[in-house]
Design an enzyme around this catalytic site. Structure first.
Site, PDB file in Angstrom:
ATOM      1  N   LYS A 164      -1.965 -15.199  27.121  1.00  0.00           N
ATOM      2  CA  LYS A 164      -1.453 -15.761  25.876  1.00  0.00           C
ATOM      3  C   LYS A 164      -1.725 -17.263  25.847  1.00  0.00           C
ATOM      4  O   LYS A 164      -1.432 -17.988  26.816  1.00  0.00           O
ATOM      5  CB  LYS A 164       0.047 -15.501  25.751  1.00  0.00           C
ATOM      6  CG  LYS A 164       0.407 -14.020  25.618  1.00  0.00           C
ATOM      7  CD  LYS A 164      -0.067 -13.431  24.307  1.00  0.00           C
ATOM      8  CE  LYS A 164       0.418 -12.006  24.123  1.00  0.00           C
ATOM      9  NZ  LYS A 164      -0.002 -11.429  22.832  1.00  0.00           N
ATOM     10  N   ASP A 191      -5.423 -14.559  23.796  1.00  0.00           N
ATOM     11  CA  ASP A 191      -4.710 -14.174  22.569  1.00  0.00           C
ATOM     12  C   ASP A 191      -3.865 -15.350  22.110  1.00  0.00           C
ATOM     13  O   ASP A 191      -2.879 -15.712  22.750  1.00  0.00           O
ATOM     14  CB  ASP A 191      -3.825 -12.959  22.830  1.00  0.00           C
ATOM     15  CG  ASP A 191      -3.167 -12.446  21.551  1.00  0.00           C
ATOM     16  OD1 ASP A 191      -3.447 -13.003  20.473  1.00  0.00           O
ATOM     17  OD2 ASP A 191      -2.372 -11.489  21.635  1.00  0.00           O
ATOM     18  N   GLU A 219      -8.516 -13.393  20.619  1.00  0.00           N
ATOM     19  CA  GLU A 219      -7.772 -12.639  19.624  1.00  0.00           C
ATOM     20  C   GLU A 219      -6.943 -13.566  18.737  1.00  0.00           C
ATOM     21  O   GLU A 219      -6.241 -14.446  19.238  1.00  0.00           O
ATOM     22  CB  GLU A 219      -6.865 -11.641  20.349  1.00  0.00           C
ATOM     23  CG  GLU A 219      -6.199 -10.630  19.465  1.00  0.00           C
ATOM     24  CD  GLU A 219      -5.321  -9.677  20.269  1.00  0.00           C
ATOM     25  OE1 GLU A 219      -4.462  -9.025  19.639  1.00  0.00           O
ATOM     26  OE2 GLU A 219      -5.461  -9.593  21.507  1.00  0.00           O
ATOM     27  N   ASP A 244      -5.925  -9.598  14.570  1.00  0.00           N
ATOM     28  CA  ASP A 244      -4.737  -8.793  14.874  1.00  0.00           C
ATOM     29  C   ASP A 244      -3.741  -8.932  13.728  1.00  0.00           C
ATOM     30  O   ASP A 244      -3.651  -8.082  12.851  1.00  0.00           O
ATOM     31  CB  ASP A 244      -4.130  -9.240  16.203  1.00  0.00           C
ATOM     32  CG  ASP A 244      -2.833  -8.514  16.538  1.00  0.00           C
ATOM     33  OD1 ASP A 244      -2.429  -7.596  15.788  1.00  0.00           O
ATOM     34  OD2 ASP A 244      -2.193  -8.867  17.548  1.00  0.00           O
ATOM     35  N   LYS A 268      -2.668  -1.744  15.606  1.00  0.00           N
ATOM     36  CA  LYS A 268      -1.363  -1.484  16.211  1.00  0.00           C
ATOM     37  C   LYS A 268      -0.641  -0.493  15.303  1.00  0.00           C
ATOM     38  O   LYS A 268      -0.475  -0.761  14.104  1.00  0.00           O
ATOM     39  CB  LYS A 268      -0.540  -2.770  16.361  1.00  0.00           C
ATOM     40  CG  LYS A 268      -1.087  -3.716  17.427  1.00  0.00           C
ATOM     41  CD  LYS A 268      -0.266  -4.990  17.513  1.00  0.00           C
ATOM     42  CE  LYS A 268      -0.810  -5.905  18.618  1.00  0.00           C
ATOM     43  NZ  LYS A 268      -0.166  -7.242  18.579  1.00  0.00           N
TER      44      LYS A 268
END
Length: 357
Positions: A164, A191, A219, A244, A268
Site C-alpha cells: 500500500k 496500490d 493500482e 479499482d 471486486k
C-alpha cells in the site's frame, strides 16, 4: 412451491478482529465488521453470503448493511432461488446504494442453489480452473514493519506482495524498498488507493526505478473520478496501471475501456455484485483488457466466492484475495484448501462447501 423456493432467511453481524490495523490511503480499520446472510431452501439446502462494507472505500457500514439486508427478508422468502438473475435485479433496483448487500444476497442465492443442484460453484461459473494463487498485502506501515511483514510473507511461500502506498512519497518509497529488501525475489504490486496526483504517481515510479525496483502493477494511483489523470499516468509509464475504485460498475468499466484509461480492471464482487461482475468480465474479454480480482476485508466465506468466480471464469492475471490471512480467527469450516498462496477448490462437491463454526 419447488425444492428451490426460499424457505427462510436470516441476517446477523459477522465480526472478526485483524492481527493489526489495516491502513490504506483513504482510511484504516481494525476488524472486519461484516454481515452474514443465511438462506434455506425448501429442500433443506443452505446457502451463505457475506456483505463486507468497508467504509473507506464503499461508504457503507455494518449498520446500514444489516438494515438493508434485513429489509430484504420479506422480499425474498417464498421466491424461487432458481430465478436468481431476476431476484438480483430486484434487490439491486431497491438497494442500489448498498452494493455489498446485493453481493451478499447473490452469494447466498448461488451457494444455496448449487448445493441443491449438487455442483461446486467454480463449475457453475464455467469450470476453467480449480485453483487461484493470491498475493499478500502490506498496509501503510513503517519501513521496519514492512521489512518484517515481507520476510514473513516469504516464509509463507507467497510469490507476490502488494504494498500500500499513496501517502507521503518518501515514506512510500522507503516502505517499498524495505519490502524489496525483506523479499528480494517476489513480485511487487503497488496500490495507491487514490492517494496520488498523476505527477506524484510518476515520481514514485521514477524514485523506485532509481533503486532498481520495477513494480509489476500500479493500482488506482489517482482519485476514482480522475480518468484523465489515470490515463496520463498510464501513458507516461510502461508499468501496467489498474483501475479499482474507478471501476465500480459496468458503465464505469465501459468508459475506462472507451477512453483507454487503464491496462487492467480490478473486479471486486463487493463493488458490483456477482451478476454485474460477470458482465464486466465479458466486456473486458471482448476488449482484451487484463483482469484482476480483489476484495474488501472479507472472511473465508466471501473470499471463497471470489476464488470460485475467478477460477471458474478463468483468465484473471492478478489475484488479490489475501484478507482471511489478515484476520485473527476463521469463523468458518470447509471451503478451499490452502497451500502457500494457492487456494485449491478441486475437492469441493457442492456450492462453496462452507459452514459457520
Amino acid at each position: 412451491m419447488t425444492r428451490t423456493t426460499i424457505r427462510s432467511m436470516t441476517v446477523e453481524p459477522l465480526n472478526v478482529p485483524l492481527h493489526e490495523p489495516f491502513a490504506i490511503a483513504t482510511g484504516s480499520v481494525t476488524q472486519a465488521r461484516n454481515v452474514l446472510i443465511t438462506l434455506t431452501l425448501q429442500d433443506g439446502s443452505i446457502g451463505y453470503g457475506e456483505c463486507a462494507p468497508f467504509p473507506p472505500s464503499t461508504g457503507e457500514s455494518q449498520e446500514t448493511a444489516l438494515a438493508a439486508a434485513r429489509n430484504c427478508i420479506d422480499l425474498l422468502v417464498g421466491q424461487d432461488a432458481a430465478h436468481w438473475r431476476r431476484l438480483s435485479k430486484l434487490v439491486h433496483s431497491l438497494y442500489f446504494a448498498q452494493k455489498t448487500v446485493c453481493a451478499g444476497i447473490e452469494m447466498a442465492l448461488l451457494d444455496a442453489l448449487t448445493r441443491c443442484y449438487g455442483m461446486p460453484l467454480y463449475a457453475f461459473f464455467g469450470g476453467a480452473s480449480t485453483r487461484v494463487e493470491t498475493d499478500m498485502s502490506i498496509p501503510l506501515v513503517t519501513p521496519e514493519r514492512g521489512y518484517q511483514l515481507a520476510e514473513k510473507t516469504v516464509k509463507l511461500g507467497i510469490s507476490t506482495i502488494k504494498v500500500k502506498v499513496g501517502g507521503d512519497l518518501r515514506e512510500d518509497v522507503n516502505r517499498v524498498e524495505a519490502v524489496r529488501s525483506g523479499a528480494p525475489h517476489v513480485g511487487v504490486i503497488l496500490d495507491a488507493n487514490q492517494g496520488y496526483t498523476p505527477n506524484e504517481a510518476l515520481l514514485c515510479l521514477e524514485a523506485l526505478e532509481d533503486r532498481d525496483i520495477r513494480p509489476i502493477l500500479l493500482e488506482q494511483p489517482v482519485h476514482k473520478d480522475d480518468l484523465a489523470g489515470l490515463r496520463y499516468v498510464m501513458q507516461h509509464t510502461s508499468v501496467p496501471i489498474a483501475a479499482d475504485e474507478s471501476a465500480g460498475s459496468l458503465a464505469e468499466v465501459s468508459n475506462i475501456i472507451a477512453t483507454g484509461s487503464a491496462n487492467v480492471i480490478n473486479i471486486k464482487l463487493m463493488k458490483t455484485g456477482i451478476v454485474e461482475a460477470m458482465d464486466i468480465v465479458a466486456l473486458c474479454r471482448a476488449a482484451h483488457m487484463q483482469l484482476m480480482i480483489g476484495a474488501m476485508i472479507e472472511t473465508r466465506l466471501a473470499i471463497s466466492m471470489a476464488a470460485h468466480f475467478a477460477a471458474g471464469l478463468g483468465n484473471f492475471r492478478f489475484i488479490d484475495l489475501d484478507t482471511p490471512m489478515l484476520l485473527t480467527d476463521d469463523p468458518f469450516n470447509g471451503g478451499y484448501e490452502q497451500q502457500r498462496g494457492i487456494y485449491d477448490l478441486s475437492q469441493i462437491e457442492k456450492g462453496l462447501d462452507i459452514t459457520p463454526r
